[in-house]
Design a protein around this motif. Structure first.
Motif, PDB file in Angstrom:
ATOM      1  N   ARG A 151      -0.518   6.459   5.523  1.00  0.00           N
ATOM      2  CA  ARG A 151      -0.357   7.857   5.936  1.00  0.00           C
ATOM      3  C   ARG A 151       0.955   8.514   5.515  1.00  0.00           C
ATOM      4  O   ARG A 151       0.946   9.666   5.109  1.00  0.00           O
ATOM      5  CB  ARG A 151      -0.569   7.972   7.451  1.00  0.00           C
ATOM      6  N   ASP A 204      -6.586  17.372   4.288  1.00  0.00           N
ATOM      7  CA  ASP A 204      -7.784  16.797   4.912  1.00  0.00           C
ATOM      8  C   ASP A 204      -8.369  15.686   4.048  1.00  0.00           C
ATOM      9  O   ASP A 204      -8.774  14.640   4.546  1.00  0.00           O
ATOM     10  CB  ASP A 204      -8.858  17.867   5.113  1.00  0.00           C
ATOM     11  N   ARG A 205      -8.439  15.960   2.757  1.00  0.00           N
ATOM     12  CA  ARG A 205      -8.944  14.936   1.844  1.00  0.00           C
ATOM     13  C   ARG A 205      -8.090  13.664   1.967  1.00  0.00           C
ATOM     14  O   ARG A 205      -8.612  12.577   2.158  1.00  0.00           O
ATOM     15  CB  ARG A 205      -8.948  15.488   0.417  1.00  0.00           C
ATOM     16  N   PHE A 206      -6.759  13.816   1.903  1.00  0.00           N
ATOM     17  CA  PHE A 206      -5.883  12.649   1.976  1.00  0.00           C
ATOM     18  C   PHE A 206      -6.034  11.942   3.323  1.00  0.00           C
ATOM     19  O   PHE A 206      -6.038  10.723   3.390  1.00  0.00           O
ATOM     20  CB  PHE A 206      -4.414  13.060   1.785  1.00  0.00           C
ATOM     21  N   ARG A 207      -6.163  12.722   4.367  1.00  0.00           N
ATOM     22  CA  ARG A 207      -6.247  12.090   5.693  1.00  0.00           C
ATOM     23  C   ARG A 207      -7.572  11.392   5.906  1.00  0.00           C
ATOM     24  O   ARG A 207      -7.710  10.589   6.815  1.00  0.00           O
ATOM     25  CB  ARG A 207      -5.978  13.134   6.789  1.00  0.00           C
ATOM     26  N   SER A 208      -8.572  11.700   5.071  1.00  0.00           N
ATOM     27  CA  SER A 208      -9.850  11.007   5.201  1.00  0.00           C
ATOM     28  C   SER A 208      -9.878   9.740   4.337  1.00  0.00           C
ATOM     29  O   SER A 208     -10.847   8.998   4.354  1.00  0.00           O
ATOM     30  CB  SER A 208     -11.005  11.929   4.798  1.00  0.00           C
ATOM     31  N   LEU A 209      -8.809   9.507   3.567  1.00  0.00           N
ATOM     32  CA  LEU A 209      -8.766   8.328   2.699  1.00  0.00           C
ATOM     33  C   LEU A 209      -8.014   7.191   3.391  1.00  0.00           C
ATOM     34  O   LEU A 209      -7.147   7.436   4.226  1.00  0.00           O
ATOM     35  CB  LEU A 209      -8.060   8.671   1.380  1.00  0.00           C
ATOM     36  N   PRO A 210      -8.346   5.942   2.992  1.00  0.00           N
ATOM     37  CA  PRO A 210      -7.692   4.800   3.655  1.00  0.00           C
ATOM     38  C   PRO A 210      -6.295   4.540   3.105  1.00  0.00           C
ATOM     39  O   PRO A 210      -5.888   3.407   2.970  1.00  0.00           O
ATOM     40  CB  PRO A 210      -8.644   3.638   3.328  1.00  0.00           C
ATOM     41  N   MET A 211      -5.574   5.593   2.785  1.00  0.00           N
ATOM     42  CA  MET A 211      -4.247   5.407   2.203  1.00  0.00           C
ATOM     43  C   MET A 211      -3.198   5.285   3.298  1.00  0.00           C
ATOM     44  O   MET A 211      -3.455   5.617   4.449  1.00  0.00           O
ATOM     45  CB  MET A 211      -3.915   6.591   1.296  1.00  0.00           C
ATOM     46  N   ASP A 214       0.617   3.875  -2.959  1.00  0.00           N
ATOM     47  CA  ASP A 214       0.121   5.217  -2.633  1.00  0.00           C
ATOM     48  C   ASP A 214       1.203   6.271  -2.848  1.00  0.00           C
ATOM     49  O   ASP A 214       0.929   7.374  -3.341  1.00  0.00           O
ATOM     50  CB  ASP A 214      -0.372   5.268  -1.180  1.00  0.00           C
ATOM     51  N   VAL A 268       1.422   6.955  -6.474  1.00  0.00           N
ATOM     52  CA  VAL A 268       0.268   7.741  -6.938  1.00  0.00           C
ATOM     53  C   VAL A 268       0.493   9.219  -6.624  1.00  0.00           C
ATOM     54  O   VAL A 268       0.262  10.095  -7.454  1.00  0.00           O
ATOM     55  CB  VAL A 268      -1.040   7.244  -6.280  1.00  0.00           C
ATOM     56  N   ILE A 269       0.981   9.493  -5.425  1.00  0.00           N
ATOM     57  CA  ILE A 269       1.220  10.886  -5.029  1.00  0.00           C
ATOM     58  C   ILE A 269       2.397  11.478  -5.809  1.00  0.00           C
ATOM     59  O   ILE A 269       2.357  12.644  -6.233  1.00  0.00           O
ATOM     60  CB  ILE A 269       1.500  10.980  -3.508  1.00  0.00           C
ATOM     61  N   GLY A 281      -7.009  22.383   1.834  1.00  0.00           N
ATOM     62  CA  GLY A 281      -7.848  21.289   2.321  1.00  0.00           C
ATOM     63  C   GLY A 281      -7.517  19.935   1.709  1.00  0.00           C
ATOM     64  O   GLY A 281      -8.172  18.945   2.014  1.00  0.00           O
ATOM     65  N   LEU A 282      -6.490  19.879   0.853  1.00  0.00           N
ATOM     66  CA  LEU A 282      -6.163  18.588   0.245  1.00  0.00           C
ATOM     67  C   LEU A 282      -5.616  17.603   1.265  1.00  0.00           C
ATOM     68  O   LEU A 282      -5.841  16.402   1.171  1.00  0.00           O
ATOM     69  CB  LEU A 282      -5.160  18.766  -0.893  1.00  0.00           C
ATOM     70  N   ARG A 290       0.837  -1.206   0.000  1.00  0.00           N
ATOM     71  CA  ARG A 290       0.000   0.000   0.000  1.00  0.00           C
ATOM     72  C   ARG A 290       0.866   1.248   0.000  1.00  0.00           C
ATOM     73  O   ARG A 290       0.637   2.179  -0.754  1.00  0.00           O
ATOM     74  CB  ARG A 290      -0.871   0.058   1.276  1.00  0.00           C
TER      75      ARG A 290
END
Ligand code: ATP
Ligand code: MG
Lengths: 350, 254
Positions: B98, B89-96, B7, B10-11, B86-87, B3
């Motif tokens: 960390r 926040d978006r990333f931290r709300s994803l199951p990626m 991930d 991807v980033i 706010g990106l 993972r």
């Protein structure tokens, strides 16, 4: 790890799940999809959340209604694992926000209050990236992105950098990002703020579609009509406290009926008009300068009756109308005071 | 682990996609260092004596090391923007995974650093720079450079997560790193400095790094510079990477 294998991404429609009432791995959620108990969160001496209890049944919509600074965003951030509460506990899709963050995050979609899109990427690239970070493979993520762009009316702009998008387009892209993984629980923080009426309606329909598939939704809003239309239950929040909680009908009963507002040609006769009209309402009409305002018991015929009563007394009318209760009225009747301006925030729309 | 790798890539891809679309960023990677090289060689070069080297040969390793250290600016500014838009926040709300947001950022820096090294080397060749060692040492030098730049990207990652705006990331980073690069052997021989500065320059990671590069690319005696450079790089990485990841976990949170 509980994450599905790359070849079986959560975004693929053919996963074992037939409805979105189950977790992404297909297992059932025991009990309510969102349960919060005694949540507290302080920022300095601001009590952003104070002993907040919430419960959202699986497949239902909770509207969190409150003015600027009420604590709506803070509640969403705690439930989406972006913020640790000072005390209290919460589970989402059966997973504890503090201890089971990763499993929880696989089962939620979040659209924050401000659109979080990468402006340097195109719309399609944004959604594909989010899909891949949910664990989809590249092809699956692309397919899902195209599907969502289409659904949110962004197909034409899908290959343009998001920095060229209008505010409403960004907002829609952000909402699409929340839906990429078809999660069983979705958080929408003021989803329709900044949308034009047509997009707003389209979004309402999208949300209704998700709910009919079994998705659980927690949405925050400053608009009573939005909560009324979408929510099965509404929690009214003010200064970090839940001050009322119930179905829209229960709340409206507590707030009372619609508002009749009459603007008089001659403000000298306002008091007289108020006493004539008081027969239409259970409460005393309020006189504001040349306007008389009252809550009517019965919507039907109220306008005709009011016109008749006033013309019999030969009181001239400038303007007259029925208005649905706004959030201001909710607050007035629940707290006895109007919504207080929060100095930290710019005034919200509406 | 898989993972984290997926991930991170991807980033990384996300951060690199924007490069060809931001001409101003490309300019910062190419034109600015070239200007620096030309200014140093033609304005100061004649006045600085560098026994055993031509000034171009002396300067190119130094200026490349300085550039590499600043490569992390993209990470600082990018992370700070992600935070304010706010990106994060978006990333931290994803199951990626960390750490992937930071790992992807810093990995993208390696690519842009490589780009700027190539640009600087080409400029150097045009104005008379030449390697004095074999291909093995040249590649080892390149590897060391990339590693050093990667470690500095984590310093900038931490900076980007701590400051309130991209502008302050920019100026703070500049204030911290710029003097470090000048009080080193990058632009002038250390023994031409006053005693106090010499003392500092001798323990400065940039001196170790620049001396190591000169030894690997020009063939000057290495002394302990290569091991010193590796030790510094490892130290910077093991200190700043965990600090940055910790900061990321709590960023905008607490
Ligand atoms: N990170 C923070 N630091 C300090 N104070 C904060 C922080 N986040 C929120 N607050 C404060 O907590 C209170 C609740 O904020 P919150 O953002 O949850 O309100 P809201 O209901 O979402 O308001 P709005 O409708 O304006 O979005 C406000 O008084 C706000 O100033
Ligand atoms: Mg908010």
């Amino acid at each position: 790890m509980s994450r599905p294998a790359e070849s079986d991404p959560p975004g693929e429609a053919k996963v074992a799940r037939s409805s979105r009432a189950t977790r992404v791995d297909g297992s059932a959620i025991d009990g309510a999809a969102i349960v919060a108990t005694g949540l507290n969160k302080n920022f300095g001496d601001v009590e952003a959340l104070s002993d907040v209890d919430l419960e959202v049944g699986t497949g239902t919509v909770l509207g969190l209604l409150g003015p600027n600074g009420a604590g709506k965003t803070t509640a969403v951030r705690v439930l989406a694992t972006l913020l640790k509460p000072d005390s209290g506990s919460a589970t989402v899709a059966g997973f504890d926000v503090l201890r089971e963050g990763n499993a929880l995050r696989e089962n939620i979609g979040l659209a924050g209050q401000y659109a979080a899109v990468d402006e340097n990427l195109t719309g399609a690239e944004n959604l594909t990236m989010v899909g891949r970070l949910y664990g989809m493979n590249r092809a699956g993520a692309r397919r899902r992105a195209a599907e969502l762009l289409d659904r949110f009316d962004l197909s034409d702009a899908g290959d343009r950098a998001a920095k060229t998008y209008s505010g409403g387009m960004r907002r829609r892209l952000d909402l699409a990002a929340a839906l990429v993984a078809k999660p069983p629980v979705i958080f929408l923080d003021e989803p329709t703020t900044g949308l034009d009426p047509r997009s707003r309606l389209a979004l309402w329909e999208t949300i209704e579609g998700l709910v009919s598939d079994g998705t659980t939704v927690l949405l925050t809003t400053q608009y009573l009509d939005e909560a009324d239309r979408l929510a099965d239950r509404i929690a009214v929040i003010d200064h970090g406290r839940v001050i009322a909680d119930g179905t829209p009908d229960e709340l409206k009963d507590r707030i009372g009926g619609e508002r009749l507002e009459v603007t008089l040609a001659d403000y000298g006769r306002a008091a007289e008009a108020a006493s004539i009209l008081s027969g239409l309402s259970e409460d005393e009409p309020v006189v504001e300068h040349d306007a008389v305002k009252l809550t009517v018991r019965e919507r039907k015929g109220a306008i005709v009756e009011a016109v008749q009563m006033l013309s019999e007394a030969d009181i001239g009318i400038d303007d007259l109308g029925l208005r649905r209760p706004s959030m201001d009225d909710v607050f007035l009747s629940l707290t006895g005071h109007a919504v207080e301006a929060d100095e930290d925030d710019e005034a919200g729309p509406g | 682990m898989k993972r984290l790798l997926v991930d991170t890539l991807v980033i990384t891809e996300r951060n690199l996609i924007r490069l060809p679309r931001s001409p101003d960023l490309l300019l910062a990677f190419t034109v600015q260092p070239i200007m620096f090289v030309l200014l140093f060689v033609y304005v100061f070069g004649g006045a600085i004596s560098t026994p055993g080297f031509t000034y171009v040969d002396f300067l190119i390793p130094g200026i490349i090391v300085q550039n590499i250290a600043f490569g992390g600016f993209v990470t600082a500014i990018g992370l700070n923007e992600d935070l304010s838009k706010g990106l994060i926040d978006r990333f931290r709300s994803l199951p990626m995974a960390r750490p992937a947001v930071l790992a992807g950022r810093t990995l993208a820096d390696v690519v842009t650093n490589l780009l700027s090294v190539i640009v600087l080397l080409i400029t150097g060749f045009i104005i008379g720079f030449s390697f004095g060692t074999g291909i093995g040492e040249i590649l080892a030098g390149l590897l060391l450079l990339m590693f050093f730049g990667y470690a500095f990207s984590w310093v900038f990652a931490l900076l980007g997560l701590m400051v309130s705006s991209p502008e302050s990331a920019n100026s703070l980073g500049f204030i911290a790193v710029f003097p470090l690069t000048f009080i080193s052997s990058a632009f002038v021989p250390v023994d031409s400095m006053p005693a106090a500065l010499q003392w500092f320059a001798d323990i400065n990671p940039f001196t170790f790094m620049v001396d190591a590069m000169r030894s690997l690319w020009l063939g000057s005696p290495a002394g302990n510079s290569i091991w010193g450079a590796v030790a510094w790089t490892v130290a910077i990485l093991v200190i700043f990477a965990p600090l940055a990841v910790g900061r990321y976990r709590s960023a905008a949170g607490t």
